[in-house]
Design a protein around this motif. Structure first.
Motif, PDB file in Angstrom:
ATOM      1  N   UNK A 162     -14.327  -2.653   6.950  1.00  0.00           N
ATOM      2  CA  UNK A 162     -12.952  -1.771   7.225  1.00  0.00           C
ATOM      3  C   UNK A 162     -12.184  -2.192   6.019  1.00  0.00           C
ATOM      4  N   UNK A 163     -12.087  -3.395   5.653  1.00  0.00           N
ATOM      5  CA  UNK A 163     -11.119  -3.695   4.460  1.00  0.00           C
ATOM      6  C   UNK A 163     -11.648  -3.262   3.267  1.00  0.00           C
ATOM      7  N   UNK A 164     -13.080  -3.334   3.129  1.00  0.00           N
ATOM      8  CA  UNK A 164     -13.815  -2.823   1.774  1.00  0.00           C
ATOM      9  C   UNK A 164     -13.407  -1.129   1.803  1.00  0.00           C
ATOM     10  N   UNK A 165     -13.740  -0.708   2.765  1.00  0.00           N
ATOM     11  CA  UNK A 165     -13.440   1.012   2.906  1.00  0.00           C
ATOM     12  C   UNK A 165     -12.121   1.096   2.720  1.00  0.00           C
ATOM     13  N   UNK A 166     -11.093   0.616   2.997  1.00  0.00           N
ATOM     14  CA  UNK A 166      -9.786   0.703   2.851  1.00  0.00           C
ATOM     15  C   UNK A 166      -9.356   0.909   1.286  1.00  0.00           C
ATOM     16  N   UNK A 167      -9.854   0.094   0.503  1.00  0.00           N
ATOM     17  CA  UNK A 167      -9.766   0.057  -0.953  1.00  0.00           C
ATOM     18  C   UNK A 167     -11.007   0.952  -1.774  1.00  0.00           C
ATOM     19  N   UNK A 168     -11.523   1.802  -1.068  1.00  0.00           N
ATOM     20  CA  UNK A 168     -12.557   2.495  -1.616  1.00  0.00           C
ATOM     21  C   UNK A 168     -12.177   3.607  -2.503  1.00  0.00           C
ATOM     22  N   UNK A 169     -12.820   3.675  -3.558  1.00  0.00           N
ATOM     23  CA  UNK A 169     -12.305   4.877  -4.693  1.00  0.00           C
ATOM     24  C   UNK A 169     -13.696   4.855  -5.283  1.00  0.00           C
ATOM     25  N   UNK A 170     -14.472   5.972  -5.441  1.00  0.00           N
ATOM     26  CA  UNK A 170     -15.581   6.034  -6.066  1.00  0.00           C
ATOM     27  C   UNK A 170     -15.434   5.746  -7.687  1.00  0.00           C
ATOM     28  N   UNK A 171     -15.914   4.797  -8.076  1.00  0.00           N
ATOM     29  CA  UNK A 171     -15.755   4.424  -9.527  1.00  0.00           C
ATOM     30  C   UNK A 171     -16.901   4.434 -10.391  1.00  0.00           C
ATOM     31  N   UNK A 172     -18.002   5.216  -9.811  1.00  0.00           N
ATOM     32  CA  UNK A 172     -19.501   5.424 -10.706  1.00  0.00           C
ATOM     33  C   UNK A 172     -19.221   6.407 -11.356  1.00  0.00           C
ATOM     34  N   UNK A 173     -20.454   6.955 -11.984  1.00  0.00           N
ATOM     35  CA  UNK A 173     -20.692   7.948 -12.915  1.00  0.00           C
ATOM     36  C   UNK A 173     -21.861   9.061 -12.376  1.00  0.00           C
ATOM     37  N   UNK A 174     -21.429  10.131 -12.213  1.00  0.00           N
ATOM     38  CA  UNK A 174     -22.311  11.254 -12.003  1.00  0.00           C
ATOM     39  C   UNK A 174     -22.896  12.239 -12.786  1.00  0.00           C
ATOM     40  N   UNK A 175     -24.225  12.429 -13.447  1.00  0.00           N
ATOM     41  CA  UNK A 175     -24.558  13.282 -14.230  1.00  0.00           C
ATOM     42  C   UNK A 175     -25.324  14.275 -13.269  1.00  0.00           C
ATOM     43  N   UNK A 176     -25.234  15.593 -13.667  1.00  0.00           N
ATOM     44  CA  UNK A 176     -25.888  16.481 -13.084  1.00  0.00           C
ATOM     45  C   UNK A 176     -26.134  17.739 -13.774  1.00  0.00           C
ATOM     46  N   UNK A 177     -26.744  18.703 -13.020  1.00  0.00           N
ATOM     47  CA  UNK A 177     -27.031  19.987 -13.788  1.00  0.00           C
ATOM     48  C   UNK A 177     -25.521  20.543 -13.552  1.00  0.00           C
ATOM     49  N   UNK A 178     -25.324  21.550 -14.354  1.00  0.00           N
ATOM     50  CA  UNK A 178     -24.044  22.104 -14.370  1.00  0.00           C
ATOM     51  C   UNK A 178     -24.147  23.178 -13.350  1.00  0.00           C
ATOM     52  N   UNK A 179     -22.921  23.466 -12.557  1.00  0.00           N
ATOM     53  CA  UNK A 179     -22.813  24.590 -11.507  1.00  0.00           C
ATOM     54  C   UNK A 179     -23.408  25.875 -12.250  1.00  0.00           C
ATOM     55  N   UNK A 180     -24.292  26.638 -11.388  1.00  0.00           N
ATOM     56  CA  UNK A 180     -24.846  27.765 -11.934  1.00  0.00           C
ATOM     57  C   UNK A 180     -26.191  27.769 -12.790  1.00  0.00           C
ATOM     58  N   UNK A 181     -26.341  26.578 -12.867  1.00  0.00           N
ATOM     59  CA  UNK A 181     -27.906  26.326 -13.602  1.00  0.00           C
ATOM     60  C   UNK A 181     -29.061  26.570 -12.672  1.00  0.00           C
ATOM     61  N   UNK A 182     -30.142  27.396 -13.212  1.00  0.00           N
ATOM     62  CA  UNK A 182     -31.371  27.413 -12.594  1.00  0.00           C
ATOM     63  C   UNK A 182     -31.867  26.157 -12.184  1.00  0.00           C
ATOM     64  N   UNK A 183     -32.805  25.893 -10.909  1.00  0.00           N
ATOM     65  CA  UNK A 183     -33.259  24.644 -10.887  1.00  0.00           C
ATOM     66  C   UNK A 183     -34.619  25.054 -10.157  1.00  0.00           C
ATOM     67  N   UNK A 184     -35.669  24.053 -10.152  1.00  0.00           N
ATOM     68  CA  UNK A 184     -36.710  24.133  -9.707  1.00  0.00           C
ATOM     69  C   UNK A 184     -37.272  22.809  -9.029  1.00  0.00           C
ATOM     70  N   UNK A 185     -38.569  22.888  -8.305  1.00  0.00           N
ATOM     71  CA  UNK A 185     -39.132  21.762  -7.443  1.00  0.00           C
ATOM     72  C   UNK A 185     -38.914  20.288  -8.437  1.00  0.00           C
ATOM     73  N   UNK A 186     -38.332  19.396  -7.847  1.00  0.00           N
ATOM     74  CA  UNK A 186     -38.358  18.079  -8.610  1.00  0.00           C
ATOM     75  C   UNK A 186     -37.191  17.994  -9.604  1.00  0.00           C
ATOM     76  N   UNK A 187     -36.203  19.162 -10.099  1.00  0.00           N
ATOM     77  CA  UNK A 187     -35.018  19.040 -10.949  1.00  0.00           C
ATOM     78  C   UNK A 187     -34.203  17.972 -10.574  1.00  0.00           C
ATOM     79  N   UNK A 188     -34.080  17.049 -11.432  1.00  0.00           N
ATOM     80  CA  UNK A 188     -33.206  16.056 -10.903  1.00  0.00           C
ATOM     81  C   UNK A 188     -31.432  16.310 -10.960  1.00  0.00           C
TER      82      UNK A 188
END
Lengths: 440, 440
Positions: free
Chosen positions: A82-108
């Motif tokens: 609970x102490x850890x969660x109280x301080x939680x702010x996501x501090x990582x990095x997210x890469x991804x397909x742009x919103x609106x992009x087409x995708x196919x099976x397996x597209x990361x």
């Protein structure tokens, strides 16, 4: 309703966190990946939606006293967690397909790089948003292509959860719909809103004529009158008599649409209302829209089928740990190996190979750090379009993807991407993905 | 996110209001009715869910400055209508089927008695909530009946919109599921929550054994270990070695379940873990649950199929004006008359005829003010169970239907109602409604 998104989460994420904090593995740097093993049944491509909503929801992923008190009372995790969660702010990095992009099976589609602890507790939130919004956008995009440029309005709010309705309107807009009935989608995401009257408005009045007069008085002659409460032919006659030949549109919500539309068009023209448009709305889906392509319809309103993904209400994406560092800080690719649910481990970089005619030919997924050196195919005039953007760096979202502006940008990106898909992608019938996914 | 529910509304409700306020018809006392013309394809009965959520959402249906400012800027309605909205509090009366009640085609599920103005602007909110929650409950109830008393857990949050997920967990609980993975459903609605670990937790660790040790350390030997990340047989062996024969349960999420479950049961028994339970979770639906009825499964976890209504993601209910007073203050029954969407006008009172064996035989819908004098059938030992309760009177909700207590009461009501349905209601195959709807 709280504004925190932190409990929109499966309990097992917090119990995993709890156990991993106790033995220290929680702090191992990790790569999680969201992808779809297959497209919804028979579809040729999918459309990524929800990314902008997701980035905003991660920003609201906070364990305030309200969340912590409940977790304590429900005895979900240990006090130190609970102490850890109280301080939680996501501090990582997210890469991804742009919103609106087409995708196919397996597209990361989304890659989350963070400690295991930071990444694992976002699993449900990421999948809920991407699966539901992408299901809507993938269905809606087919309706847009079969409508051949005629405008579509989304009006399915009543056929889905009241908050899902707002996301539905947004996803359909990204996929090319022009407007929605949903007011909250107008306010929150800048989606144009539309709508004039239902049958109840006509039934409220002593006569259809009274109702039409009231509506024209309030909304002007440019409004859309609903003409099928009693008898369509009389309704059209009354509508033009009340509003004049400057009547904006009539709406038809029942009957055998091809024949009704044809006779209404003839009637409007014979009454001199040659510029009055015809809007149809009656349990339409991509197939019925296609069946109306030869009819003089000016606009479509679509409800149930777009809000429920036209037979595929969820996109079936999964969120998997694909790599993590060991105690020696070396990256280890990981993947479940049991029977039918095989995953491909490791960090992936995706590009779409576009040939010299500007047509997409392959979804190429590079394992590891991506393409080395000179981009492949540079000599034959094809090119590799990178598919992944940095959506969030060190916990900070790229503002270009947020809010109404991000929604509009996603809509524009989708329009550009559609230009690039091979013609087979737009076949309505069931079949294979329009381009193959290749691992290199 | 605002806490007001007022813009979870289709624009045409406000434009109708706008026009009706200008000519005075907005103040005509009206009866609106929500009902389903048919059950989802092939179902024998439906289960009403969402009522408690709806009553709470109506309480939050307020046009604050934030909503009014946006409506003004978007030029949705005239200034005088904005003034009316600023003062809006629903002050009408709502009768309806209790949450958890079975329903059939034409059952008058919700009846709203208010001025046209007050009633018309709730249309989208009422339908969004009832259609989505009832779709989930109707699918979930079939899974509960086919599970033959084995417990079911809802874990479909990732397959639906993040807020729909909370409502899904609640609706499945009302339909007889015993728990959910969704933490917010635990906090808001008192639904028991469950869940221990995903494959990512095993993959995070250097070995499966390390992962199991960490989990047992944190959650105790009574936990559920996921044994199919690598090899099920080795996974079970490791699980019992680490946790001992007091291991609570193993979870299996892949493979040909009947054969895998049988061999895992044999293996657990041979290892002495005779009380260790087997939980299965692998794209289950009512048909696959049925196919496991002869297997030694102790509990089911169901995701996609329950969250998406198992093929019927929306219940298809509509909300119609069925009666309103005229200028002479007399009630006038009204109904659309065009082609295929015929409705029955007028205020309706519904009862279910229960025969002397305590089995439901007919859904009787009385038109007008309901049954006169002596209840019919009193002499042949059958009785007529009234189906409509007063959910809200003069804008005040009956607190018995709200919150976690109302949710629990709905679950109990559903259990009692299921006892009364004829055995045909529980056939899985497609067919007709289990009892006919009769208008009197």
């Amino acid at each position: 309703m709280t504004s925190s998104s932190a409990l929109l989460t499966d309990r097992y994420e917090l119990t995993m966190l709890d156990a991993a904090l106790r033995n220290g593995t929680a702090h191992r740097e990790s790569m999680f990946e969201a992808f779809a093993r297959r497209l919804p049944a028979g579809r040729r491509y999918g459309v990524v939606a929800g990314t902008g909503r997701l980035l905003e929801a991660i920003g609201r992923f906070r364990f305030t006293d309200a969340e912590l008190d409940w977790l304590r009372a429900a005895d979900v995790v240990h006090a130190s967690t609970l102490d850890w969660l109280a301080d939680y702010r996501f501090g990582g990095t997210i890469w991804g397909y742009r919103e609106g992009e087409a995708y196919f099976p397996g597209s990361p589609l989304v890659i989350v790089n963070a400690t295991f602890a930071e990444g694992v507790i976002l699993e449900t939130l990421i999948l809920s948003i991407l699966n539901s919004d992408s299901a809507v956008a993938s269905a809606a995009a087919r309706m847009v292509s079969v409508a051949l440029g005629r405008p579509l309005a989304e009006m399915g709010s009543r056929r889905t959860n009241e908050y899902a309705a707002v996301a539905t309107a947004r996803a359909a807009y990204i996929a090319g719909f022009g407007a929605t009935s949903n007011l909250e989608a107008g306010r929150t995401w800048g989606v144009p809103t539309m709508g004039t009257a239902a049958h109840s408005f006509t039934l409220l009045h002593d006569t259809e004529e009274d109702a039409f007069r009231a509506q024209v008085e309030a909304l002007g002659a440019g409004t859309t009158l609903l003409v099928d409460t009693y008898d369509v032919e009389k309704g059209v006659e009354t509508a033009v008599r009340v509003a004049g030949t400057g009547l904006g549109a009539v709406r038809i919500d029942s009957g055998d649409l091809p024949s009704v539309v044809a006779s209404v068009r003839d009637q409007l023209d014979s009454l001199g209302a040659v510029n009055t448009k015809i809007t149809v709305t009656s349990d339409l889906d991509e197939y019925l829209i296609g069946a109306l392509s030869g009819s003089p319809v000016d606009a479509y309103g679509v409800g149930t089928s777009v809000a429920t993904g036209s037979g595929s209400p969820t996109a079936g994406m999964v969120y998997k740990l694909v790599a993590r560092r060991g105690d020696d800080h070396e990256w280890v690719s990981v993947a479940k190996s049991s029977v039918e649910k095989v995953s491909v481990g490791g960090r992936k970089t995706a590009v779409r190979r576009i040939d010299s005619t500007r047509t997409a030919r392959e979804e190429i997924v590079y394992l590891g750090d991506g393409p080395d050196g000179e981009p492949e195919g540079a000599q034959d005039e094809s090119r590799e379009r990178p598919l992944q953007a940095t959506l969030m760096r060190d916990g900070v979202a790229d503002p270009a993807f947020l809010g109404a502006a991000g929604t509009k940008a996603a809509r524009e990106h989708r329009a550009a991407v559609m230009q690039e898909l091979p013609i087979e992608a737009f076949r309505l019938g069931a079949g294979e993905a329009a381009i193959p996914t290749v691992y290199r």
